[in-house]
Design a protein around this motif. Structure first.
Motif, PDB file in Angstrom:
ATOM      1  N   PHE A   1      37.701  12.565  27.589  1.00 39.12           N
ATOM      2  CA  PHE A   1      36.426  12.477  26.867  1.00 39.12           C
ATOM      3  C   PHE A   1      35.550  13.708  27.044  1.00 39.12           C
ATOM      4  O   PHE A   1      34.391  13.689  26.699  1.00 39.12           O
ATOM      5  N   SER A   2      36.080  14.750  27.662  1.00 40.82           N
ATOM      6  CA  SER A   2      35.279  15.979  27.682  1.00 40.82           C
ATOM      7  C   SER A   2      36.188  17.136  27.325  1.00 40.82           C
ATOM      8  O   SER A   2      37.395  17.092  27.552  1.00 40.82           O
ATOM      9  N   LEU A   3      35.560  18.173  26.789  1.00 42.17           N
ATOM     10  CA  LEU A   3      36.363  19.225  26.187  1.00 42.17           C
ATOM     11  C   LEU A   3      37.067  20.078  27.232  1.00 42.17           C
ATOM     12  O   LEU A   3      38.269  20.292  27.183  1.00 42.17           O
ATOM     13  N   MET A   4      36.304  20.546  28.212  1.00 40.94           N
ATOM     14  CA  MET A   4      36.876  21.471  29.178  1.00 40.94           C
ATOM     15  C   MET A   4      37.370  20.765  30.425  1.00 40.94           C
ATOM     16  O   MET A   4      37.789  21.413  31.378  1.00 40.94           O
TER      17      MET A   4
ATOM     18  N   VAL B   1      37.202  -0.957  31.482  1.00 42.25           N
ATOM     19  CA  VAL B   1      37.308  -0.611  30.063  1.00 42.25           C
ATOM     20  C   VAL B   1      36.718   0.778  29.865  1.00 42.25           C
ATOM     21  O   VAL B   1      35.512   0.928  29.687  1.00 42.25           O
ATOM     22  N   PRO B   2      37.515   1.838  29.965  1.00 41.49           N
ATOM     23  CA  PRO B   2      36.979   3.211  29.920  1.00 41.49           C
ATOM     24  C   PRO B   2      36.167   3.501  28.665  1.00 41.49           C
ATOM     25  O   PRO B   2      35.240   4.286  28.707  1.00 41.49           O
ATOM     26  N   VAL B   3      36.516   2.847  27.573  1.00 38.88           N
ATOM     27  CA  VAL B   3      35.811   3.161  26.327  1.00 38.88           C
ATOM     28  C   VAL B   3      34.344   2.799  26.434  1.00 38.88           C
ATOM     29  O   VAL B   3      33.487   3.424  25.803  1.00 38.88           O
ATOM     30  N   LEU B   4      34.040   1.792  27.266  1.00 36.87           N
ATOM     31  CA  LEU B   4      32.648   1.398  27.447  1.00 36.87           C
ATOM     32  C   LEU B   4      31.788   2.582  27.854  1.00 36.87           C
ATOM     33  O   LEU B   4      30.611   2.655  27.487  1.00 36.87           O
TER      34      LEU B   4
END
Lengths: 167, 646, 100, 330
Positions: D102-105, D268-271
């Motif tokens: 969920f993060s770019l770098m 639930v990681p999406v949370l």
């Protein structure tokens, strides 16, 4: 050719081009922007040379502070036009001599650097150079220079304030 | 644990820091309390060190303290920050901190209301710390640091009331005269380094034997050390500063100029006794100079009218006794006399201070504290006193005890210690014995004279008539010191020799001089006779303050003695004038002619040269830059070339 | 890349360009920027050497050079502003009163 | 090739999200301000004005592009792009969710420094725009922008130093994790309230939004450095402002509101994405609310507030924090 070398060559070309732009531009703002580009390419090289911390510092100190200050002063004074770059009569001989000596220096430097150091291979065990390591080094081995630098900055602040204060 | 051993030095320093930084807010009581408590703490630690030294196993003489701090490391010279804690230094620590603590407490009362109260205690604490550095160090250089620091404190405190130019001048005189002695000491230190390659006591002493008896270098070193001692311990010819040093506040006279600092020279010689033992020639010089000093100063004390001057000359005289004893090799007797003298002379000074305080009572109730106003009459002049016995009973009794102890009346402390020195002189050097014997009689006489003039008869001035006893803060230390003066002889009773045994690990087993009842009795009788003579001469001598002294019948001799054998005048008119002449010669010929010529010539040369070089300075920044570039290119080329050549 | 030669070479080139800029431009601001270019090329060499030897000390030097550069710019620009106020120009050739 | 592809995909996704966020932040602002001012706001284009941003965008794109005659053409043209780029690349190090994906770098150990560096170059867009327009209002606006941003950057950096001290890491992920354990009181806004307030004020000043919008103070400077801009170039500046707004809100959430943390994140990681989004929106609403409430600073007051109030307080806060850490209170 490795990927790193390709990247380096591209960066180096940009960097030298920017420096050429700096040297030849007739407009101080353009010159400053060229210099920023040069700094940015060097910052990327720092990343390639295992110095990410310095790369970020390069951006924030040089691009974010020093060059902004340059631009600010140029704009404030309206001093961007660099026309009339005519040398004083006394200094006519200056330019060719400077150019010649510069080339001489380049040859010397290239010779010394490459012959003396360039051939040695890069140390295999690369140290980490994150903020933690830099900080430890800075506050242990380099504490005195660090403190002296802080005094230097203080002096610079006072100097700048005194110099620019309206009488 | 090492910190524990340094703490006697650190405590007074802490007090100094507290008082120097926060003193303005603390107020007198707190300042005095802090300063005194710190010295008392140092005293307690000293006592613990003392007992630890006592508990040392057979064969070791000093507590091994290795601070592990090298101070100076130059070439082969290594000077550590080290402590030498043995019986001798422990004894000195006890005397310094014990007497020091009492005098601190006394000073709270004595200096009450002084505008520089805070500063006084800062200086006193600094003095205690410095004196402890002096006695605790384990090498000559660190000792010299303490030596100089106590000199500084002495200077600061003599000139404490510097509003009066005379006090400031007295301080300066003490400083200059002491420096002369210090030059001797520092030359001695250099010579020791040259001869032994080290400055640590134990290392130096262990190597002495290799030089043999009366080796020139050892004689030279010891003579130079003795020059240092003559400065600090006020011996001929450098004693002239001590009488003037009485310009300082009385507690200072008691602490520095009677009990502790002036004994530094004796301590130093005792510490270096191994060196002196290897140079009997020097020892003879030391003994004779000490005895002469004792005699001269004792005679001068006969004629002084200032209550403190009498005590000052008496101090010089008694220091002469100690030095003579050291010269005779009777170090135990010397240290013994040092200790008892510290008790009774501190007592006498403090009691004298109490008398002065009492004398100033009348004018203080009108004007305020010491130092900041002109006294209507001199409160220190004994001719202005008289009859104080009833006004200040406690002071009288303690003064009496101190005086009798000084006069060497049985069984007070002075009797035992002085007797030991005289006995030693009898067996070793008859000239010294005669001089010291006469001095002992002088001592009893001037003590009697002083007692009579101050405490007996009728009050001769308004101030004496209205004198009042001092506060308990001052009298309690007096009483303690009086008790010590009375029983101090128990330290080293003949036959018991406890001090001798105690110091034996440091000074070696000295063959104890047998107590000779004949000698002791003879001098006791002489002393009592001298006291009686003083009583007879002076009982009715001063009806009024400006009456003539009975001794004036001696004519020119009286003047000669009273002017301290004209030694001061000789210094002033001969030595100083010669010095000035030499200086002026050097200034005119060497400085203006030689050195200035060279300097001005160099200046002119630079001026001329720069006039030519100026043309290169064309004002264009970039041409300067270009020159720099030329320089860089040339230098790099040189490096490339030389690297290629290699 | 297993060698730092290209970086050193680039550093030398940039440094020389800075030198030439410093010596041929008249405008104080430009001269200043040339100096920055020189400092920067030196920094690059430092970082490259630090990389070669696997030690942080070269990077520390760069750190201090940056601090010095910042101080220098603060004072230098203040000077330029002051000079500009009185001369209405940042031309260093006009500032030649300090001559022998 | 997979990591590079993933990186590329993530970048594209991020830009799309930022653009959509920009568009709908404008709508959010207009609707919310309208509510605060007891108006209705745009509600005609689409349901609840939902298509309003699209309409605005279309309008700006089709507008004729004008270049002032005396302008410095190149820089006039480049300035809007220079303005947008820093606003977008700030997002590179922000962890949007609990998973590295969920993060770019990913986890950059100098994340905070990266953010400070990027924020510090954000000033070029407005400064160059003001200068290149060759217009007095624009120049003044540009100068003001550079002075203001440099001034407030310092206090902002200091507030972040306190945060870094607390988390003893300059990685944004570590900072979020540091705030995670235990209850809501672990959030740094409760443990570093002074730093949080300084950050909030400085962020507002960096955005040059009310009450710090002197850069484009219309009563004094018409529209400041934007005076000569129109059409698509203006849209880019507009975009940079709103994207930066989202970025600042996201940074505030990361540094002080526990980032993506919240209940059941581990299960639930999406949370975590949802929590983060909620925090960001709350931040945006507050920024808008402040704009609707507070009047504009006077320029000299703005500078002296930055230098004489925020900077010393920030320094004191750093020292206090360091002291408390040394004493073991934190």
């Amino acid at each position: 050719m490795s990927g790193e070398l390709i990247v380096f060559i591209v960066l180096a070309i940009i960097s030298v081009a920017a420096a050429t732009g700096l040297l030849t531009s007739r407009n101080a703002v353009y010159a400053a922007l060229f210099l920023i580009i040069n700094f940015a390419t060097v910052a990327v090289m720092y990343l390639m040379l295992n110095a990410p911390f310095l790369a970020i510092i390069q951006i924030s100190v040089y691009a974010g502070a020093i060059m902004v200050l340059f631009l600010f002063v140029i704009m404030l004074l309206g001093a961007e036009r660099l026309n009339g770059e005519v040398l004083s009569k006394d200094l006519k001989w200056q330019r060719p001599l400077a150019g010649g000596l510069g080339v001489l220096l380049l040859i010397q430097a290239a010779y010394v650097f490459v012959s003396r150091f360039g051939a040695s291979p890069v140390a295999p065990d690369l140290i980490k150079s994150g903020p933690m390591e830099i900080g430890m080094k800075l506050f242990n081995s380099y504490l005195l220079p660090f403190e002296v630098t802080s005094v230097l900055l203080l002096v610079a602040i006072i100097g700048a304030v005194v110099l620019t204060r309206e009488k | 644990m090492q910190l524990f051993y340094i703490s006697p030095i650190l405590f007074p320093l802490l007090g100094l820091l507290i008082n120097a930084t926060l003193g303005k807010r603390l107020g007198e009581r707190a300042i005095g309390a802090v300063a005194s408590l710190m010295v008392i703490a140092a005293f307690i630690v000293s006592a613990m060190v003392f007992s630890q030294v006592g508990a040392l196993p057979e064969g070791t003489s000093a507590i091994p303290v290795d601070l592990g701090i090298p101070w100076i490391q130059v070439g082969t010279l290594t000077v550590p920050f080290g402590l030498q804690l043995d019986a001798l230094s422990a004894t000195m620590m006890l005397i310094v901190t014990g007497v020091g603590a009492l005098i601190h407490i006394y000073s709270i009362g004595y200096m009450h209301g002084d505008p520089r109260f805070q500063r006084f205690f800062v200086y006193l604490n600094l003095f205690i710390a410095s004196m402890l550095v002096l006695v605790m160090s384990n090498n000559f250089l660190l000792m010299f640091v303490g030596w100089e620091l106590v000199g500084l404190c002495s200077y600061l405190l003599i000139g404490f009331w510097f509003n009066n130019i005379k006090n400031a001048e007295a301080g300066r005189k003490a400083f200059v005269v002491n420096r002369i002695g210090d030059v001797g000491f520092i030359l001695a230190i250099m010579a020791i380094f040259v001869a032994f390659g080290t400055l640590t006591f134990t290392d130096v002493f262990s190597k002495v034997a290799t030089f043999g008896v009366n080796a020139p270098i050892i004689v030279g070193i010891t003579l130079l050390l003795f020059v240092g001692a003559t400065g600090k311990s006020a011996q001929i010819p450098l004693f002239v500063w001590l009488p003037d040093a009485m310009a300082g506040p009385t507690p200072v006279s008691a602490l520095i100029h009677a009990a502790t600092m002036v004994t530094a020279g004796i301590y130093m010689m005792t510490r270096a006794h191994v060196l002196f033992a290897a140079a009997p020639d020097t020892q003879t010089v030391v003994a004779v100079v000490g005895a002469l000093t004792a005699f001269v100063a004792g005679s001068v004390a006969l004629t002084q009218n200032d209550i403190k001057k009498v005590l000052a000359y008496s101090t010089i005289s008694q220091l002469g006794f100690m030095v003579a004893a050291a010269g005779l090799g009777a170090y135990v007797a010397s240290v013994f006399h040092l200790a008892t003298h510290a008790f009774f002379k501190a007592l006498l000074f403090l009691a004298a201070g109490s008398v002065i305080h009492g004398m100033e009572h009348l004018s203080h109730s009108k004007h305020g504290a010491h130092g900041d106003h002109k006294e209507p009459i001199d409160p220190q002049d004994m001719r202005n006193m008289g009859g104080l016995r009833t006004k200040m009973p406690v002071t009288f009794i303690v003064f009496l005890i101190g005086s009798l102890a000084l006069a060497g009346i049985f069984p007070l402390a002075g009797f035992w210690s002085k007797d030991e020195i005289i006995v030693a002189a009898l067996s070793k050097n008859i000239l010294v014995f005669v001089l010291l014997g006469i001095t002992a009689v002088f001592t009893a006489f001037y003590v009697g004279r002083q007692l009579v003039m101050v405490f007996f008869g009728k009050p001769r001035t308004e101030d004496a008539a209205h004198a009042a006893e001092s506060s308990p803060l001052m009298t309690i230390p007096l009483i303690i010191l009086a008790v010590l003066s009375a029983i101090g002889g128990a330290l080293n009773l003949p036959g018991v020799g406890s001090l001798g045994n105690w110091l034996a690990p440091v000074l070696g087993e000295a063959e104890a001089e047998a107590f000779q009842i004949g000698v002791a009795g003879f001098f006791t009788v002489l002393s009592i006779a001298a006291l009686a003579g003083a009583w007879a001469l002076y009982r009715n001598a001063y009806a009024k303050a400006d009456d003539k002294d009975p001794l004036q019948k001696l004519g020119p001799l009286y003047t000669f003695i009273k002017r301290a054998w004209f030694i001061d005048a000789i210094y002033k008119d001969v030595v100083v004038k010669l010095f000035y002449a030499a200086c002026s010669f050097l200034a005119r010929v060497f400085d203006i002619g030689g050195i200035d010529g060279v300097v001005n010539g160099a200046g002119t040369l630079v001026q001329k040269a720069s006039g030519g070089l100026r043309k290169a300075q064309n004002g264009f920044v970039r041409s300067y830059g270009l020159m720099m570039l030329v320089g860089v290119v040339v230098i790099v080329a040189w490096f490339v070339y030389s690297a290629g050549a290699r | 890349m297993n060698t730092i030669s290209p970086y050193i070479l680039l550093s030398a080139v940039l440094f020389t360009m800075g030198v030439i800029g410093f010596l041929t431009r008249r405008n104080a601001i430009m001269i200043f920027m040339s100096v920055e270019l020189m400092l920067n090329s030196a920094n690059l060499a430092f970082v490259a050497f630090a990389h070669q030897w696997g030690q942080l000390d070269g990077q520390m030097f760069v750190f201090f050079v940056m601090a010095v550069a910042a101080a220098e710019v603060a004072v230098g620009l203040a000077l330029i502003v002051t000079v500009f106020r009185t001369k209405q120009s940042a031309n260093v050739d006009e500032l030649n009163q300090l001559k022998g | 090739m997979a990591p590079i592809l993933l990186f590329f995909l993530k970048s594209v996704a991020l830009i799309i999200i930022a653009l959509a966020g920009f568009a709908y932040t404008t709508l959010l602002e207009r609707r919310f301000i309208a509510r605060l001012q007891a108006r209705i706001g745009p509600n005609r284009a689409g349901p609840q004005g939902f298509l309003q941003p699209v309409a605005d965008g279309l309008k700006l794109i089709v507008k004729e592009s004008i270049t002032p005659a005396q302008a410095d053409k190149v820089i006039y043209f480049l300035a809007p792009m220079i303005a947008v780029i820093p606003a977008l690349i700030v997002f590179a190090v922000i962890p949007f969710g609990s998973d590295p994906i969920f993060s770019l770098m990913g986890d950059l150990n100098i994340g905070v420094l990266y953010i400070l560096a990027i924020l510090s170059i954000g000033v070029y867009g407005s400064a160059l725009a003001g200068w290149s327009s060759n217009n007095k209002y624009a120049s003044l606006g540009g100068l003001r922008a550079s002075a203001q941003m440099i001034s407030y950057e310092l206090a902002l950096g200091l507030s972040l130093v306190a945060v870094v001290l607390m988390a003893s890491s300059a990685s944004l992920n570590d900072i979020v994790k540091y705030q995670q354990p235990g209850n809501i009181l672990g959030w740094l806004i409760f443990r570093q309230p002074i730093a949080a307030i300084i950050f909030a004020i400085c962020a507002m000043a960096e955005l040059a939004r009310a009450p710090f919008d002197l850069v484009e103070a219309e009563q004094e400077l018409t529209a400041g450095f934007l005076t000569e801009y129109g059409g698509m170039k203006f849209a880019l500046f507009y975009m940079s402002e709103y994207v930066k707004m989202i970025a600042m809100s996201a940074l505030f959430a990361t540094f002080f509101l526990g980032g993506w943390s919240g209940p059941f994140v581990n299960e639930v990681p999406v949370l975590s994405l949802v929590y983060f989004a909620i925090k960001v929106v709350i931040g945006l609403l507050i920024i808008v609310w402040v704009r609707a409430t507070l009047p504009r600073f006077r320029y000299d007051k703005l500078m002296s507030f930055g230098w004489k109030a925020l900077l010393p307080i920030g320094l004191a806060n750093v020292m206090l924090t360091a002291l408390l850490i040394v004493l073991g209170v934190y």
